[in-house]
Motif scaffolding. Structure first.
Motif, short mmCIF file in Angstrom:
data_model
loop_
_atom_site.label_atom_id
_atom_site.label_comp_id
_atom_site.label_asym_id
_atom_site.label_seq_id
_atom_site.Cartn_x
_atom_site.Cartn_y
_atom_site.Cartn_z
N ASP A 65 65.16 -26.47 66.85
CA ASP A 65 66.40 -26.57 66.07
C ASP A 65 66.12 -26.34 64.59
OD1 ASP A 65 69.25 -27.12 65.82
OD2 ASP A 65 68.63 -29.02 64.91
N LEU A 66 65.06 -26.93 64.09
CA LEU A 66 64.68 -26.74 62.69
C LEU A 66 64.36 -25.27 62.42
CD1 LEU A 66 64.07 -27.87 59.89
CD2 LEU A 66 61.77 -28.40 60.70
N GLU A 67 63.63 -24.64 63.33
CA GLU A 67 63.32 -23.21 63.18
C GLU A 67 64.60 -22.38 63.14
OE1 GLU A 67 60.80 -22.17 66.46
OE2 GLU A 67 59.09 -23.29 65.67
N THR A 68 65.54 -22.68 64.02
CA THR A 68 66.80 -21.94 64.05
C THR A 68 67.56 -22.11 62.74
OG1 THR A 68 66.94 -22.18 66.45
CG2 THR A 68 68.99 -21.67 65.29
N LYS A 69 67.60 -23.32 62.23
CA LYS A 69 68.28 -23.55 60.95
C LYS A 69 67.62 -22.77 59.83
CE LYS A 69 70.18 -28.02 62.15
NZ LYS A 69 70.08 -29.47 62.08
N GLN A 70 66.30 -22.67 59.87
CA GLN A 70 65.58 -21.91 58.84
C GLN A 70 65.88 -20.41 58.97
OE1 GLN A 70 61.62 -23.30 59.71
NE2 GLN A 70 61.76 -25.00 58.26
N ILE A 71 65.95 -19.91 60.19
CA ILE A 71 66.28 -18.49 60.42
C ILE A 71 67.69 -18.20 59.92
CG2 ILE A 71 66.73 -16.78 62.22
CD1 ILE A 71 64.39 -18.15 63.80
N GLU A 72 68.62 -19.09 60.26
CA GLU A 72 70.02 -18.90 59.82
C GLU A 72 70.12 -18.97 58.29
OE1 GLU A 72 72.32 -17.81 61.60
OE2 GLU A 72 72.17 -18.60 63.63
N ALA A 73 69.41 -19.89 57.67
CA ALA A 73 69.44 -20.00 56.21
C ALA A 73 68.86 -18.75 55.57
CB ALA A 73 68.68 -21.25 55.76
N GLN A 74 67.79 -18.21 56.16
CA GLN A 74 67.21 -16.97 55.62
C GLN A 74 68.18 -15.81 55.75
OE1 GLN A 74 64.13 -16.69 53.95
NE2 GLN A 74 65.14 -14.78 53.37
N TYR A 75 68.89 -15.73 56.86
CA TYR A 75 69.91 -14.70 57.05
C TYR A 75 70.97 -14.80 55.96
CZ TYR A 75 73.84 -12.22 59.25
OH TYR A 75 74.90 -11.38 59.51
N ASP A 76 71.41 -16.02 55.67
CA ASP A 76 72.40 -16.19 54.61
C ASP A 76 71.83 -15.81 53.25
OD1 ASP A 76 74.73 -16.85 55.98
OD2 ASP A 76 74.23 -18.98 56.05
N ARG A 77 70.57 -16.13 53.00
CA ARG A 77 69.96 -15.71 51.73
C ARG A 77 69.85 -14.19 51.66
NH1 ARG A 77 66.93 -20.31 52.79
NH2 ARG A 77 65.20 -19.12 53.70
N ASP A 78 69.42 -13.58 52.76
CA ASP A 78 69.25 -12.12 52.80
C ASP A 78 70.57 -11.38 52.61
OD1 ASP A 78 66.54 -12.53 53.24
OD2 ASP A 78 66.64 -12.06 55.38
N THR A 79 71.66 -11.95 53.09
CA THR A 79 72.97 -11.30 53.00
C THR A 79 73.84 -11.89 51.88
OG1 THR A 79 74.03 -12.82 54.56
CG2 THR A 79 72.97 -10.84 55.49
N GLN A 80 73.26 -12.83 51.15
CA GLN A 80 74.02 -13.59 50.15
C GLN A 80 75.30 -14.14 50.78
OE1 GLN A 80 74.52 -11.40 46.47
NE2 GLN A 80 72.32 -11.02 46.30
N SER A 81 75.11 -14.80 51.91
CA SER A 81 76.20 -15.40 52.68
C SER A 81 77.30 -14.39 53.01
CB SER A 81 76.76 -16.62 51.96
OG SER A 81 75.77 -17.62 51.87
N GLY A 82 76.89 -13.17 53.29
CA GLY A 82 77.83 -12.12 53.70
C GLY A 82 78.29 -11.22 52.56
N LYS A 83 78.03 -11.59 51.33
CA LYS A 83 78.48 -10.77 50.20
C LYS A 83 77.92 -9.35 50.27
CE LYS A 83 79.21 -14.54 46.98
NZ LYS A 83 78.70 -15.20 45.77
N LEU A 84 76.65 -9.23 50.64
CA LEU A 84 76.02 -7.91 50.71
C LEU A 84 76.55 -7.09 51.90
CD1 LEU A 84 72.32 -8.75 49.77
CD2 LEU A 84 74.16 -7.89 48.29
N GLN A 85 77.26 -7.75 52.79
CA GLN A 85 77.88 -7.08 53.92
C GLN A 85 79.36 -6.81 53.64
OE1 GLN A 85 76.43 -10.39 56.24
NE2 GLN A 85 75.55 -8.96 57.73
N GLY A 86 79.79 -7.12 52.45
CA GLY A 86 81.18 -6.88 52.06
C GLY A 86 82.10 -8.06 52.19
N ALA A 87 81.58 -9.21 52.58
CA ALA A 87 82.43 -10.39 52.75
C ALA A 87 82.62 -11.08 51.40
CB ALA A 87 81.83 -11.35 53.77
N ILE A 88 83.34 -10.41 50.57
CA ILE A 88 83.67 -10.93 49.24
C ILE A 88 85.11 -10.55 48.96
CG2 ILE A 88 82.78 -8.91 48.04
CD1 ILE A 88 81.82 -10.86 45.85
N PHE A 89 85.85 -11.49 48.43
CA PHE A 89 87.28 -11.24 48.21
C PHE A 89 87.58 -11.24 46.73
CE2 PHE A 89 91.81 -12.37 48.20
CZ PHE A 89 92.27 -11.42 49.09
#
Length: 92
Positions: free
Chosen positions: A68-92
């Protein structure tokens, strides 16, 4: 979102674009979770036999906590890599 009658076409287009990008971002999270379920199942199958259910439960809980800790770390890294979706266009 149901756009109000007085919403400008530009606002509606921006919203639709945001929602589409957010969907892509969240699907990335879902992909990670699906991959992690496979990992969890593999780890469960690798576990040895235990003399009691309680012993197994303790061992499995420790392994599950680690996974579970590993999964949370992977998910957190994904959010850092995508800037929580901003780099994927999720910005309003």
């Amino acid at each position: 979102w149901v756009s109000p009658q007085n919403a400008s076409p530009d606002l509606v287009a921006k919203w639709d674009s945001f929602v589409a990008a957010l969907k892509v971002h969240e699907e990335g999270h879902a992909k990670t979770e699906i991959e992690r379920v496979t990992t969890v199942m593999q780890e469960l199958q690798k576990m040895p036999s235990y003399p009691t259910c309680e012993t197994f439960d303790r061992a499995w809980q420790a392994k599950a906590d680690t996974l579970d800790l590993e999964t949370k770390q992977i998910e957190a890294q994904y959010d850092r890599d995508t800037q929580s979706g901003k780099l994927q266009g999720a910005i309003f």
